[in-house]
Write a protein that holds these residues in place. Structure first.
Motif, PDB file in Angstrom:
ATOM      1  N   ALA A 152       0.815  -1.220   0.000  1.00  0.00           N
ATOM      2  CA  ALA A 152       0.000   0.000   0.000  1.00  0.00           C
ATOM      3  C   ALA A 152       0.843   1.261   0.000  1.00  0.00           C
ATOM      4  O   ALA A 152       0.357   2.330  -0.373  1.00  0.00           O
ATOM      5  CB  ALA A 152      -0.919  -0.009   1.229  1.00  0.00           C
ATOM      6  N   PHE A 153       2.106   1.150   0.406  1.00  0.00           N
ATOM      7  CA  PHE A 153       2.967   2.343   0.500  1.00  0.00           C
ATOM      8  C   PHE A 153       4.241   2.227  -0.337  1.00  0.00           C
ATOM      9  O   PHE A 153       5.134   3.064  -0.221  1.00  0.00           O
ATOM     10  CB  PHE A 153       3.373   2.573   1.967  1.00  0.00           C
ATOM     11  N   ARG A 154       4.325   1.204  -1.191  1.00  0.00           N
ATOM     12  CA  ARG A 154       5.613   0.913  -1.827  1.00  0.00           C
ATOM     13  C   ARG A 154       6.107   2.039  -2.731  1.00  0.00           C
ATOM     14  O   ARG A 154       7.309   2.146  -2.977  1.00  0.00           O
ATOM     15  CB  ARG A 154       5.543  -0.397  -2.593  1.00  0.00           C
ATOM     16  N   ASP A 155       5.228   2.873  -3.266  1.00  0.00           N
ATOM     17  CA  ASP A 155       5.649   3.926  -4.184  1.00  0.00           C
ATOM     18  C   ASP A 155       6.039   5.219  -3.480  1.00  0.00           C
ATOM     19  O   ASP A 155       6.469   6.176  -4.134  1.00  0.00           O
ATOM     20  CB  ASP A 155       4.521   4.222  -5.190  1.00  0.00           C
ATOM     21  N   LEU A 156       5.877   5.263  -2.163  1.00  0.00           N
ATOM     22  CA  LEU A 156       6.142   6.506  -1.428  1.00  0.00           C
ATOM     23  C   LEU A 156       7.579   6.554  -0.925  1.00  0.00           C
ATOM     24  O   LEU A 156       8.131   5.540  -0.485  1.00  0.00           O
ATOM     25  CB  LEU A 156       5.182   6.644  -0.245  1.00  0.00           C
ATOM     26  N   SER A 157       8.167   7.750  -0.984  1.00  0.00           N
ATOM     27  CA  SER A 157       9.500   7.947  -0.414  1.00  0.00           C
ATOM     28  C   SER A 157       9.398   8.003   1.111  1.00  0.00           C
ATOM     29  O   SER A 157       8.306   8.092   1.683  1.00  0.00           O
ATOM     30  CB  SER A 157      10.101   9.250  -0.930  1.00  0.00           C
ATOM     31  N   GLU A 158      10.547   7.943   1.768  1.00  0.00           N
ATOM     32  CA  GLU A 158      10.549   8.006   3.232  1.00  0.00           C
ATOM     33  C   GLU A 158       9.931   9.315   3.720  1.00  0.00           C
ATOM     34  O   GLU A 158       9.168   9.324   4.695  1.00  0.00           O
ATOM     35  CB  GLU A 158      11.983   7.869   3.746  1.00  0.00           C
ATOM     36  N   ARG A 159      10.248  10.417   3.039  1.00  0.00           N
ATOM     37  CA  ARG A 159       9.671  11.706   3.431  1.00  0.00           C
ATOM     38  C   ARG A 159       8.159  11.713   3.236  1.00  0.00           C
ATOM     39  O   ARG A 159       7.407  12.206   4.083  1.00  0.00           O
ATOM     40  CB  ARG A 159      10.315  12.840   2.628  1.00  0.00           C
ATOM     41  N   GLU A 160       7.696  11.154   2.127  1.00  0.00           N
ATOM     42  CA  GLU A 160       6.256  11.106   1.880  1.00  0.00           C
ATOM     43  C   GLU A 160       5.547  10.234   2.902  1.00  0.00           C
ATOM     44  O   GLU A 160       4.425  10.558   3.334  1.00  0.00           O
ATOM     45  CB  GLU A 160       6.001  10.608   0.454  1.00  0.00           C
ATOM     46  N   ILE A 194       1.621  12.516  -2.897  1.00  0.00           N
ATOM     47  CA  ILE A 194       1.087  11.334  -2.205  1.00  0.00           C
ATOM     48  C   ILE A 194      -0.275  10.952  -2.773  1.00  0.00           C
ATOM     49  O   ILE A 194      -0.538   9.790  -3.078  1.00  0.00           O
ATOM     50  CB  ILE A 194       0.983  11.601  -0.687  1.00  0.00           C
ATOM     51  N   LEU A 195      -1.151  11.944  -2.917  1.00  0.00           N
ATOM     52  CA  LEU A 195      -2.488  11.677  -3.457  1.00  0.00           C
ATOM     53  C   LEU A 195      -2.398  11.088  -4.862  1.00  0.00           C
ATOM     54  O   LEU A 195      -3.120  10.144  -5.206  1.00  0.00           O
ATOM     55  CB  LEU A 195      -3.327  12.951  -3.454  1.00  0.00           C
ATOM     56  N   GLY A 196      -1.498  11.646  -5.672  1.00  0.00           N
ATOM     57  CA  GLY A 196      -1.348  11.149  -7.032  1.00  0.00           C
ATOM     58  C   GLY A 196      -0.833   9.722  -7.068  1.00  0.00           C
ATOM     59  O   GLY A 196      -1.349   8.879  -7.810  1.00  0.00           O
ATOM     60  N   LYS A 197       0.175   9.422  -6.254  1.00  0.00           N
ATOM     61  CA  LYS A 197       0.753   8.073  -6.247  1.00  0.00           C
ATOM     62  C   LYS A 197      -0.246   7.031  -5.748  1.00  0.00           C
ATOM     63  O   LYS A 197      -0.252   5.891  -6.221  1.00  0.00           O
ATOM     64  CB  LYS A 197       2.012   8.051  -5.376  1.00  0.00           C
ATOM     65  N   LEU A 198      -1.055   7.409  -4.771  1.00  0.00           N
ATOM     66  CA  LEU A 198      -2.002   6.462  -4.189  1.00  0.00           C
ATOM     67  C   LEU A 198      -3.345   6.432  -4.917  1.00  0.00           C
ATOM     68  O   LEU A 198      -4.207   5.616  -4.592  1.00  0.00           O
ATOM     69  CB  LEU A 198      -2.234   6.787  -2.706  1.00  0.00           C
ATOM     70  N   GLY A 199      -3.524   7.332  -5.881  1.00  0.00           N
ATOM     71  CA  GLY A 199      -4.784   7.370  -6.612  1.00  0.00           C
ATOM     72  C   GLY A 199      -5.952   7.836  -5.762  1.00  0.00           C
ATOM     73  O   GLY A 199      -7.086   7.372  -5.939  1.00  0.00           O
ATOM     74  N   LEU A 200      -5.693   8.774  -4.845  1.00  0.00           N
ATOM     75  CA  LEU A 200      -6.715   9.271  -3.932  1.00  0.00           C
ATOM     76  C   LEU A 200      -7.068  10.710  -4.275  1.00  0.00           C
ATOM     77  O   LEU A 200      -6.329  11.406  -4.981  1.00  0.00           O
ATOM     78  CB  LEU A 200      -6.215   9.169  -2.486  1.00  0.00           C
ATOM     79  N   ASN A 201      -8.206  11.167  -3.749  1.00  0.00           N
ATOM     80  CA  ASN A 201      -8.705  12.486  -4.122  1.00  0.00           C
ATOM     81  C   ASN A 201      -8.480  13.569  -3.075  1.00  0.00           C
ATOM     82  O   ASN A 201      -8.441  14.751  -3.416  1.00  0.00           O
ATOM     83  CB  ASN A 201     -10.215  12.408  -4.417  1.00  0.00           C
ATOM     84  N   ASN A 202      -8.364  13.190  -1.805  1.00  0.00           N
ATOM     85  CA  ASN A 202      -8.265  14.217  -0.771  1.00  0.00           C
ATOM     86  C   ASN A 202      -7.578  13.668   0.473  1.00  0.00           C
ATOM     87  O   ASN A 202      -7.250  12.482   0.559  1.00  0.00           O
ATOM     88  CB  ASN A 202      -9.651  14.759  -0.418  1.00  0.00           C
ATOM     89  N   ARG A 203      -7.386  14.545   1.453  1.00  0.00           N
ATOM     90  CA  ARG A 203      -6.665  14.182   2.666  1.00  0.00           C
ATOM     91  C   ARG A 203      -7.424  13.141   3.498  1.00  0.00           C
ATOM     92  O   ARG A 203      -6.803  12.302   4.151  1.00  0.00           O
ATOM     93  CB  ARG A 203      -6.432  15.441   3.519  1.00  0.00           C
TER      94      ARG A 203
END
Length: 223
Positions: A152-160, A194-203
């Motif tokens: 679920a988080f593999r595309d995120l950097s450590e900072r993200e 983050i929203l773009g990588k996870l395919g989400l629309n909002n916080r």
């Protein structure tokens, strides 16, 4: 008034095993062995003819697999309960059997009393897994959950990941900026990424995603 005997059908391709099971079960008050079968097609025919309360069936059968036959029995005769009996503790087979509708999965190495109790429990409508199988299955599920969380988080950097964890804690961009010693604009860029990588629309969706997949296990908290 005495309860009627639990009617049991034994399904195993080994004649000696069937004889042993029959000898064990026929000596138990409250149980009646109504038939035997050596393969899946015989099991289906016997179930249709005898309508047993419980089918005790080897998971490995010639021709159709035990799990396949179990699924058909449960679908066609929902009042019949199925216990899968096997020499092998195979996590994949356990999951397949349970998904097929088996209400018990026990090892042939069980003591006789344990099998008798399992048959009686399944006849009452309870589900039965022996302790060793349950431990392995729980461990398998936990590993699968861990793999799912990491994916679920593999595309995120450590900072993200750090930013997402703070989003999940309800912080605003300004609060995240102070905690991570970043500019508010930089935080905003991270949130958009983050929203773009996870395919989400909002916080809100991001926070929900983070909590569901246990982000606290994958991202360090603020120093």
């Amino acid at each position: 008034m005495a309860l009627p005997d639990v009617r049991v059908l034994i399904v195993d391709d080994h004649h000696v095993v069937r004889l042993g099971l029959r000898a064990l079960l026929e000596g138990e008050p409250g149980l009646e062995v109504v038939g035997e079968a050596a393969d899946g097609e015989q099991a289906l025919s016997a179930t249709e003819r005898l309508r047993p309360d419980v089918v005790v069936m080897d998971v490995r059968l010639p021709g159709r697999s035990g799990t396949d036959v179990c699924g058909e029995i449960v679908r066609r005769w929902p009042q019949t309960h199925v216990i899968m009996l096997t020499s092998y503790l195979d996590e994949d087979l356990v999951l397949q059997a349970l998904m097929a509708g088996a209400e018990g999965y026990v090892l042939k190495q069980l003591e006789g009393d344990a099998l008798l109790k399992a048959i009686q429990a399944v006849a009452r409508g309870d589900a039965v897994l022996d302790a060793a199988t349950m431990r392995r299955l729980v461990a398998r599920v936990r590993r699968a959950e861990g793999d799912s969380d990491r994916a679920a988080f593999r595309d995120l950097s450590e900072r993200e990941l750090s930013v997402l964890r703070l989003i999940a804690e309800g912080m605003t961009n300004a609060e995240i900026a102070r905690v991570l010693s970043l500019s508010e604009k930089t935080v905003g860029n991270h949130v958009s990424t983050i929203l773009g990588k996870l395919g989400l629309n909002n916080r809100i969706q991001a926070a929900t995603h983070a909590v569901r997949h246990h982000i606290e296990r994958h991202a360090p908290g603020p120093a």
